[in-house]
Structures are given as C-alpha cells and as structure tokens.
Design a protein around this motif. Structure first.
Motif, short mmCIF file in Angstrom:
data_model
loop_
_atom_site.label_atom_id
_atom_site.label_comp_id
_atom_site.label_asym_id
_atom_site.label_seq_id
_atom_site.Cartn_x
_atom_site.Cartn_y
_atom_site.Cartn_z
N LEU A 31 1.22 -4.82 -2.77
CA LEU A 31 1.62 -5.49 -1.54
C LEU A 31 1.58 -4.54 -0.34
O LEU A 31 1.06 -4.89 0.73
N LEU A 32 2.08 -3.33 -0.50
CA LEU A 32 2.05 -2.37 0.59
C LEU A 32 0.61 -1.96 0.94
O LEU A 32 0.28 -1.73 2.11
N GLY A 33 -0.25 -1.87 -0.08
CA GLY A 33 -1.65 -1.56 0.18
C GLY A 33 -2.33 -2.67 0.97
O GLY A 33 -3.13 -2.39 1.89
N ASP A 34 -1.99 -3.94 0.67
CA ASP A 34 -2.56 -5.06 1.44
C ASP A 34 -2.05 -5.05 2.89
O ASP A 34 -2.81 -5.33 3.82
N ALA A 39 0.88 5.03 0.47
CA ALA A 39 1.63 3.99 1.18
C ALA A 39 2.91 4.56 1.79
O ALA A 39 3.30 4.18 2.91
N ALA A 40 3.58 5.48 1.10
CA ALA A 40 4.80 6.09 1.64
C ALA A 40 4.49 6.92 2.88
O ALA A 40 5.25 6.89 3.87
N ARG A 41 3.40 7.64 2.87
CA ARG A 41 3.03 8.40 4.06
C ARG A 41 2.67 7.47 5.23
O ARG A 41 2.95 7.79 6.39
N TRP A 42 2.06 6.35 4.93
CA TRP A 42 1.74 5.38 5.99
C TRP A 42 3.02 4.80 6.59
O TRP A 42 3.13 4.65 7.82
N ALA A 98 -5.70 -12.13 8.16
CA ALA A 98 -6.37 -10.98 7.56
C ALA A 98 -5.61 -10.44 6.35
O ALA A 98 -6.08 -9.48 5.72
N MET A 99 -4.48 -11.05 5.99
CA MET A 99 -3.67 -10.56 4.89
C MET A 99 -4.16 -11.16 3.57
O MET A 99 -4.46 -12.35 3.49
N SER A 100 -4.27 -10.31 2.55
CA SER A 100 -4.70 -10.78 1.23
C SER A 100 -3.58 -11.60 0.59
O SER A 100 -2.42 -11.17 0.57
N PRO A 101 -3.88 -12.78 0.04
CA PRO A 101 -2.83 -13.62 -0.54
C PRO A 101 -2.46 -13.27 -1.98
O PRO A 101 -1.73 -14.04 -2.61
N LEU A 130 7.65 -12.02 3.27
CA LEU A 130 6.38 -12.56 2.77
C LEU A 130 5.95 -13.80 3.56
O LEU A 130 4.75 -14.03 3.76
N ALA A 131 6.92 -14.63 4.00
CA ALA A 131 6.56 -15.81 4.79
C ALA A 131 5.95 -15.39 6.13
O ALA A 131 5.03 -16.04 6.64
N ALA A 132 6.46 -14.32 6.72
CA ALA A 132 5.88 -13.85 7.98
C ALA A 132 4.49 -13.28 7.76
O ALA A 132 3.60 -13.43 8.62
N MET A 133 4.24 -12.65 6.62
CA MET A 133 2.91 -12.07 6.36
C MET A 133 1.90 -13.13 5.96
O MET A 133 0.70 -12.91 6.08
#
Length: 287
Positions: free
Chosen positions: A270-273, A142-145, A247-250, A239-242
């Motif tokens: 959360l970062l993985g989602d 996730a940090a590299r992403w 397509a975002m996992s809840p 989180l409200a924007a996401m």
C-alpha cells in the motif's frame, strides 16, 4: 686458441700417424735386440713390416707438408687425465636427488592471503527468503520516503520512541540518530517491514500521509485510537480518500482488516502504491 674442424681433423690424423710410426720403431728395435741376442737375422716378415712402415711415413710426409715444416707435436694424452675426468663428470646425467621430507606448515603459511582457500558452496536462497529480503528493502525505501515528507514514524505501536502519543508525532521531527545514520529504523528492535506494519496499524500514519499529499484535512479521524473499531475507522477513512485518486492502484485499497492486523506485505504494498501515485502526480504537474 680454438681450432677449426679441419685443423682438428688434421691434428688427429697427424697424431695417429706419429703414434703408428713410434710403435713401428719400437717394435723394430725390440726385434733387432732379440736377433742380436739370438744371433739370427731378422726375417722376411720384419723386413716387410719395416718397409711398410717406411712407406707409411713417406706417404704421410708427401700428403701432409705440415709434418715436414713443423716439429712433431706431443702424443695425445692417455685417457684418465684430469680434463677427461672433468668432461666425463659434466657429460654424466645428474644423480637423482633424495626425496624431500615434508616440512610442517607454519602458522604464517596457513594465514597467508595467497594460499588457495577451499571453495565453500553456499546454497541459493529460497524463494521465501528472496521475497522477505525484497519486502525489507521496500519497507526501508517507503520509510525514507515518509520521512522526506516531514512525517514522523514515532507512533504508539512503534518500538522506537515508545510512549509517544499521536498528537506529539504530528508535530515532532525525525530523531537525531535517524538523521545521522540515514536509517529510519536505527533504534527499532524489529525488522523494517514489521516496524512499518505496526506503525500503520492504527491508521493515524495513513491519514497524515493523505493530509500531506492531498493538502486537506480528513474529518472524523481518531488520533488516539484505543480499540480495533477506531483503528479500522481510521484506516477506512484513509483508503476511501485514496480511492478517489485515478492514478492510485486499487490492489490494496480494500484491505482495511489486513492493515489493522499489521500484515507486512499489505502495508508495504500500500505504501509503495501511494509513493508511485505521488510520483506520477508530481511528474504530471511538471509536464
């Protein structure tokens, strides 16, 4: 010259007959000398023995014509000659060798790579250790992403680049060591998951990720939070924007308090989602 088996048998039979004839002649001579000294004539037994010896010699000469044409061979060597002794020594079983004394092992033998090393049984990792290792790998991915998006990880709560403000982090690039080694946490003093959770605790990193992914600014973000209320406000904004992304996992979209408390599992999940959602949207645009 080597002889065949039949030739050797004939030679042995010829030698036996010659020996018998020589023995009979010697016995006859001895008996004649004894009779001459005693003045008596030889008895019937000696005559019978002599006639039998003559018959044996005549039959041998008739049966084997080679004895007449060839000169008599030497009598066989008595046992105990040099060749017979050498043959007996060769046929004898080998003598048992004396027991070898154990030699002390040298340092070179002990350090040889060909020496069989003892097997060390390493216990399998526990489920907690496997889960922690998987979380560390996901945090590093996730940090590299995040760095690939052009967002810096130098935040107020990070152990790398301490003293950097949030405004400087928005416009700064990645460090030289991170670019050279490929490890975004090369200068960190904590594990990747703990470092990433501390960086996301104030909510500024999440708000910047939403700005980069959604390509729009979030209104009302506190870029220099000084209290838990402002941090919780920033995380709630992101989180409200996401939540508006279908397509975002809840799973981690209602975990504001866990993110502010720097929970490693929640932040890494959360970062993985978010990464999976961005990849899904990019694939949809390509299709």
């Amino acid at each position: 010259r080597e002889l065949s088996t039949a030739a050797r048998a004939r030679a042995a039979e010829r030698a036996r007959k010659e020996a018998a004839a020589a023995h009979a002649a010697a016995e006859k001579k001895t008996q004649t000398l004894a009779n001459e000294r005693s003045g008596t004539l030889p008895g019937s037994s000696s005559r019978t023995r002599i006639s039998s010896n003559r018959l044996v010699g005549s039959s041998a000469s008739k049966a084997d014509p080679e004895t007449v044409s060839k000169p008599p061979r030497r009598p066989p060597r008595p046992p105990g000659t040099q060749k017979s002794l050498a043959k007996a020594e060769a046929d004898a079983p080998p003598a048992p060798s004396p027991p070898r004394s154990p030699r002390p092992r040298s340092r070179t033998f002990d350090s040889s790579p060909n020496r069989r090393r003892p097997v060390r049984f390493v216990p399998p990792p526990s489920p907690e250790e496997e889960k922690r290792e998987l979380r560390e790998r996901e945090a590093l991915r996730a940090a590299r992403w995040i760095q690939s998006l052009g967002v810096s990880l130098r935040r107020a709560g990070a152990s790398i680049g301490a003293g950097w403000s949030s405004d400087d982090a928005r416009v700064s690039s990645t460090s030289v060591s991170a670019r050279e080694t490929g490890d975004p946490f090369a200068e960190a003093t904590r594990s990747p998951a703990a470092e990433l959770a501390a960086v996301c605790a104030d909510g500024t990193l999440l708000c910047e990720l939403v700005r980069v992914l959604e390509k729009k600014e979030l209104v009302g973000v506190t870029w220099r939070p000084c209290s838990n209320a402002s941090r919780l406000h920033n995380v709630g904004k992101a989180l409200a924007a996401m939540r508006r992304q279908p397509a975002m996992s809840p799973m981690h979209l209602w975990c504001e308090k866990d993110v502010v408390a720097a929970d490693e599992e929640t932040v890494v999940g959360l970062l993985g989602d978010m990464r999976a959602c961005a990849a899904y949207k990019r694939a949809g645009r390509r299709g």
